[in-house]
Enzyme design. Structure first.
Site, short mmCIF file in Angstrom:
data_model
loop_
_atom_site.label_atom_id
_atom_site.label_comp_id
_atom_site.label_asym_id
_atom_site.label_seq_id
_atom_site.Cartn_x
_atom_site.Cartn_y
_atom_site.Cartn_z
CB CYS A 180 -2.40 -14.91 29.07
SG CYS A 180 -2.39 -16.22 30.28
CB CYS B 243 -5.35 -15.74 31.34
SG CYS B 243 -3.70 -15.38 31.93
#
Lengths: 301, 103
Positions: free
Chosen positions: B31, B34
């Site tokens: 991600c 993230c």
């Protein structure tokens, strides 16, 4: 005081910062969220010239570090307006007012919202705008995709691999996306396509549980039980705060041509936020360079 | 200081029974947002005494993600006395992370 303030630290804004600093200007980037822009959601970039493969995250980090290494400053703040006050060019955020010689708007675009009640509250609680990012959470579940373009078709195809059932909802009868993609989606047994169908309501408590939909031809309304809704109805710019000063088109993009100049001499527009035919990483970077040098020319005049 | 990665088994002691509030960062390696926010989470952990900061890898701990209805990452959840009291979804700038744990 800064020579140049850039609103938005995505690809266009960060590139403009590199060119501005290298031209000897004192540059401040104002970003309301985390820097990097939309590209940070891309798992892999394969169409940036000279780089055969890079993740969106790595690309954004490299670009930010490059801009910072030339001395560009970055501050967090949501810009709520631009103004000329007693001959001073000002950029206002919720917390502060900055003075500068020129501004580059690189505010980008975000995923278009359906505009329904509770939509924002349900983001991450059943509503998503990125199937590639969030699809994995809906394995074995029932989801719907809204939209009629390639993104909606790709999302439906992608989600049908992991989800039990996928509804593809489109407000028109014909899809705008590629026919080959549509044929592929039609072959998926767990995809149900509902055309002439609009979403009227989002129901549920903390999580999305049901959609209220309506067939626009028959007028029939019904509810769909589901776990997730993926919205793929295009993008929208975020330039409303500048409407009193700048000419925007009917969709809200800043009217500026390839020279990145707007109707206000000290304000330039770069990247996805301006009117342009192709919104890509390379065109955002190109705009960053063009806008920065145009702004320098203005500052030097 | 690296932020502690907790498993389902450790979640009980490290988060739910912790004496101070704990901020949990639900993330995954694939991600982008993230990864963007990860250094800020590390900084926050290093600078904050009053609140614990841990990370949960949702690919390794799918049951935790499911239990707390995480359907988008990063998701930040602040736990107090064993309960999730605040949730923020998406990569937040540092000031927003600080606001989340402030009180």
């Amino acid at each position: 005081m800064y020579d140049l303030i850039i609103v938005g630290a995505g690809t266009a804004g960060l590139t403009a910062a590199i060119y501005g600093q290298r031209a000897g200007k004192h540059v401040l980037l104002l970003e309301e969220g985390i820097y990097g822009g939309q590209i940070i959601n891309s798992p892999e970039i394969e169409n940036y010239p000279g780089i055969s493969k890079v993740s969106g995250y790595q690309f954004a980090m490299n670009l930010y570090e490059q801009a910072a290494s030339f001395g560009a400053k970055l501050e967090t703040g949501k810009v709520i307006g631009l103004q000329l006050l007693d001959g001073k060019k000002q950029v206002k955020t919720q917390e502060a007012v900055y003075e500068c010689g020129a501004v580059i708007l690189a505010t980008g675009a975000k995923k278009r919202r359906l505009g329904l009640d509770r939509e924002d509250a349900l983001i991450g609680r059943g509503i998503s705008y990125c199937a590639a990012c969030d699809g994995a959470f809906y394995k074995g579940k029932t989801v719907a995709v809204v939209g009629g373009g390639n993104t909606a078709l790709e999302d439906a195809d992608y989600l049908s691999n992991a989800c039990d059932r996928v509804y593809l909802l489109h407000r028109r009868e014909a899809f705008r996306g590629d026919d080959s993609l549509l044929q592929r989606v039609k072959k998926r047994e767990n995809v149900t396509i509902l055309t002439s169908t609009v979403v009227e309501g989002l129901l549920g408590g903390e999580q999305l549980e049901q959609l209220q939909i309506k067939n626009t031809v028959t007028g029939e309304r019904k509810t769909l039980e589901l776990n997730g809704l993926f919205v793929a109805i295009g993008q929208q710019p975020e330039n409303e705060a500048f409407r009193d000063l700048l000419a925007l088109d009917k969709e809200g993009y800043v009217i500026a041509s390839e020279d990145c100049k707007t109707n206000v001499p000290w304000i330039f527009a770069a990247g996805d936020c301006r009117t342009k035919p192709l919104r890509q990483l390379t065109t955002a970077a190109a705009d960053g360079a063009v806008a920065a040098l145009a702004a320098c020319e203005y500052l030097n005049a | 200081m690296a932020v502690l990665h907790v498993t389902k088994d450790e979640f009980e002691t490290e988060v739910l029974q912790a004496k101070k509030p704990v901020l949990v960062d639900f993330f995954a390696d694939w991600c982008g947002p993230c990864q963007m926010v990860a250094p800020l989470v590390e900084q926050l952990a290093a600078e904050t005494e009053s609140v614990g900061v841990v990370k949960v890898n949702i690919d390794e701990e799918p049951e935790l993600a499911q239990q707390y209805k995480v359907t988008s990452i990063p998701t930040f959840m602040l736990f107090k006395n064993g309960e999730a009291v605040k949730t923020e979804i998406g990569a937040l700038p540092k000031a927003e992370l600080q606001k989340l744990i402030a009180e």
